[in-house]
Design a protein around this motif. Structure first.
Motif, short mmCIF file in Angstrom:
data_model
loop_
_atom_site.label_atom_id
_atom_site.label_comp_id
_atom_site.label_asym_id
_atom_site.label_seq_id
_atom_site.Cartn_x
_atom_site.Cartn_y
_atom_site.Cartn_z
N CYS A 1 -15.78 84.31 35.99
CA CYS A 1 -15.89 83.88 37.56
C CYS A 1 -16.34 82.25 37.50
O CYS A 1 -16.69 81.30 36.48
CB CYS A 1 -17.60 84.67 37.60
SG CYS A 1 -17.66 85.60 37.59
N ASN A 2 -15.11 82.00 38.85
CA ASN A 2 -14.90 80.41 38.73
C ASN A 2 -14.33 79.45 37.09
O ASN A 2 -15.71 78.71 36.82
CB ASN A 2 -16.35 79.95 38.97
CG ASN A 2 -16.15 81.01 40.47
OD1 ASN A 2 -16.97 82.10 41.20
ND2 ASN A 2 -15.09 80.66 41.33
N THR A 3 -14.31 79.79 36.97
CA THR A 3 -14.38 79.58 34.91
C THR A 3 -12.83 78.99 34.77
O THR A 3 -11.89 79.31 35.62
CB THR A 3 -14.83 80.21 34.27
OG1 THR A 3 -15.15 79.42 33.21
CG2 THR A 3 -14.41 81.19 33.61
N ALA A 4 -12.57 78.30 33.85
CA ALA A 4 -10.98 78.13 33.10
C ALA A 4 -11.59 78.34 31.55
O ALA A 4 -12.19 78.42 31.21
CB ALA A 4 -10.90 76.94 33.37
N VAL B 1 -10.87 88.27 35.76
CA VAL B 1 -11.40 86.73 36.25
C VAL B 1 -11.42 86.96 37.67
O VAL B 1 -10.75 86.98 38.60
CB VAL B 1 -10.23 86.10 35.57
CG1 VAL B 1 -10.23 84.78 36.07
CG2 VAL B 1 -9.48 86.34 33.93
N SER C 1 -11.44 83.98 41.07
CA SER C 1 -11.58 82.78 41.20
C SER C 1 -12.48 82.78 42.77
O SER C 1 -12.43 83.80 43.55
CB SER C 1 -10.04 82.06 41.46
OG SER C 1 -10.26 82.22 39.97
N GLY D 1 -7.89 79.48 37.71
CA GLY D 1 -8.25 80.78 37.40
C GLY D 1 -7.18 81.67 37.06
O GLY D 1 -7.09 83.09 36.36
N ARG D 2 -5.82 81.74 37.81
CA ARG D 2 -4.46 82.57 37.59
C ARG D 2 -4.35 82.31 36.05
O ARG D 2 -3.57 83.43 35.63
CB ARG D 2 -3.40 82.55 38.84
CG ARG D 2 -4.41 82.46 40.04
CD ARG D 2 -3.25 83.04 41.21
NE ARG D 2 -2.96 81.60 41.56
CZ ARG D 2 -3.71 80.73 42.67
NH1 ARG D 2 -3.95 81.78 43.35
NH2 ARG D 2 -2.59 79.84 43.02
N TYR E 1 -6.88 89.92 37.96
CA TYR E 1 -7.44 88.73 38.68
C TYR E 1 -7.45 89.05 40.05
O TYR E 1 -7.13 89.62 40.77
CB TYR E 1 -6.06 87.64 39.37
CG TYR E 1 -6.36 86.03 39.61
CD1 TYR E 1 -7.41 85.51 39.18
CD2 TYR E 1 -6.26 86.31 41.30
CE1 TYR E 1 -7.51 84.37 40.15
CE2 TYR E 1 -5.93 84.83 41.89
CZ TYR E 1 -6.97 84.12 41.26
OH TYR E 1 -7.69 83.06 42.04
N GLU F 1 -9.73 86.94 43.84
CA GLU F 1 -9.82 85.47 44.35
C GLU F 1 -10.83 86.24 45.68
O GLU F 1 -10.25 86.49 46.87
CB GLU F 1 -8.59 85.21 44.65
CG GLU F 1 -8.69 83.66 45.41
CD GLU F 1 -7.37 82.57 45.45
OE1 GLU F 1 -7.41 82.04 47.03
OE2 GLU F 1 -6.53 82.84 44.48
#
Length: 262
Positions: free
Chosen positions: A120-123, A208, A210, A222-223, A234, A236
């Motif tokens: 979550c909210n990451t890379a 994932v 975002s 995120g994508r 994914y 959002e």
């Protein structure tokens, strides 16, 4: 309070939902500058389906803050060590921001221990030295209060901040009382971690999430993360950086449906 001696440090943890001894485990990992309390909006819903283990990342909350800098190897090793201490062979894992980066490392390096991943909210690579080096230095030299007014407004949308004064006061209280050296050492771990080459090796089913308005880990990142993990889904949300708090009900439904899905 429950502590575990893990990986040459002491980690504080909480367990909920143990009434159902056959329920699967889910491990929850906090963002930088927060603690186990960031997952409070998830506990009531998650414990209907899972046994929930949440912990304070080293340098945060009630966990010890050993001398840094820290590494992603330590952050992932702490999770596996804690699972070992508690006799948890396999678990789902969900992490926000720094916790999500830890999840990327776990998925890539400990495939035999992780069932499903929620990142979550990451890379796979968060930020740059231009962000993390001065932030770590400021934390050590001036303390956490000096960072609060610059960092916390990036966590939530302006509308959420304006309408949730109590939440923001609690978030700020946790942030300013985070150990300054522990915080700085985690900044250094994030700065040094580049898992873009490892993410494609993740075999766990992965979600994932975002936030449309996230400035710290953008939807573009995120994508990119979702596209790099084979078969990842994914989603959002109309939130900023701490989506599990800002849109808790929506977040809970999406994550529970993913973890329970066929």
């Amino acid at each position: 309070m429950p502590y575990a001696a893990v990986n040459d440090t002491h980690l504080f943890y909480r367990i909920d939902g143990t009434e159902n001894r056959s329920a699967p485990w889910v491990v929850l990992s906090n963002s930088l500058g927060s603690d186990v309390s960031m997952w409070t909006p998830q506990i009531a819903e998650f414990t209907k389906h899972f046994r929930v283990l949440r912990y304070d990342t080293r340098g945060h909350g009630h966990s010890a803050a050993p001398q840094g800098p820290y590494t992603i190897e330590q952050l992932t090793g702490d999770v596996i060590g804690l699972m070992d201490q508690l006799g948890i062979e396999r678990a789902h894992f969900a992490g926000v921001s720094m916790g999500g980066l830890t999840g990327v490392g776990l998925g890539a390096r400990y495939a035999n221990r992780i069932d499903r991943l929620v990142l979550c909210n990451t890379a796979a690579k968060i930020g740059s030295p231009e962000v993390w080096v001065p932030r770590a230095a400021k934390a050590r030299s001036e303390g956490m209060l000096a960072l609060a007014d610059a960092v916390l407004p990036r966590w939530y949308t302006p509308e959420f901040i304006a309408n949730n004064a109590l939440v923001m006061s609690q978030v700020r209280d946790v942030f300013v009382h985070t150990d300054k050296d522990g915080y700085a050492s985690n900044c250094e771990a994030i700065n040094a971690a580049d898992l873009r080459g490892e993410a494609p090796s993740i075999k766990a089913r992965t979600l994932v999430i975002s936030g449309t308005h996230d400035l710290a880990a953008t939807p573009v990142q995120g994508r990119e993360l979702a596209e790099s993990v084979p078969g990842a889904r994914y989603v959002e949300l109309n939130a900023a950086h701490i989506s599990n708090v800002e849109l808790a009900n929506e977040y809970n439904k999406i994550v529970v449906d993913f973890l329970l899905g066929a």
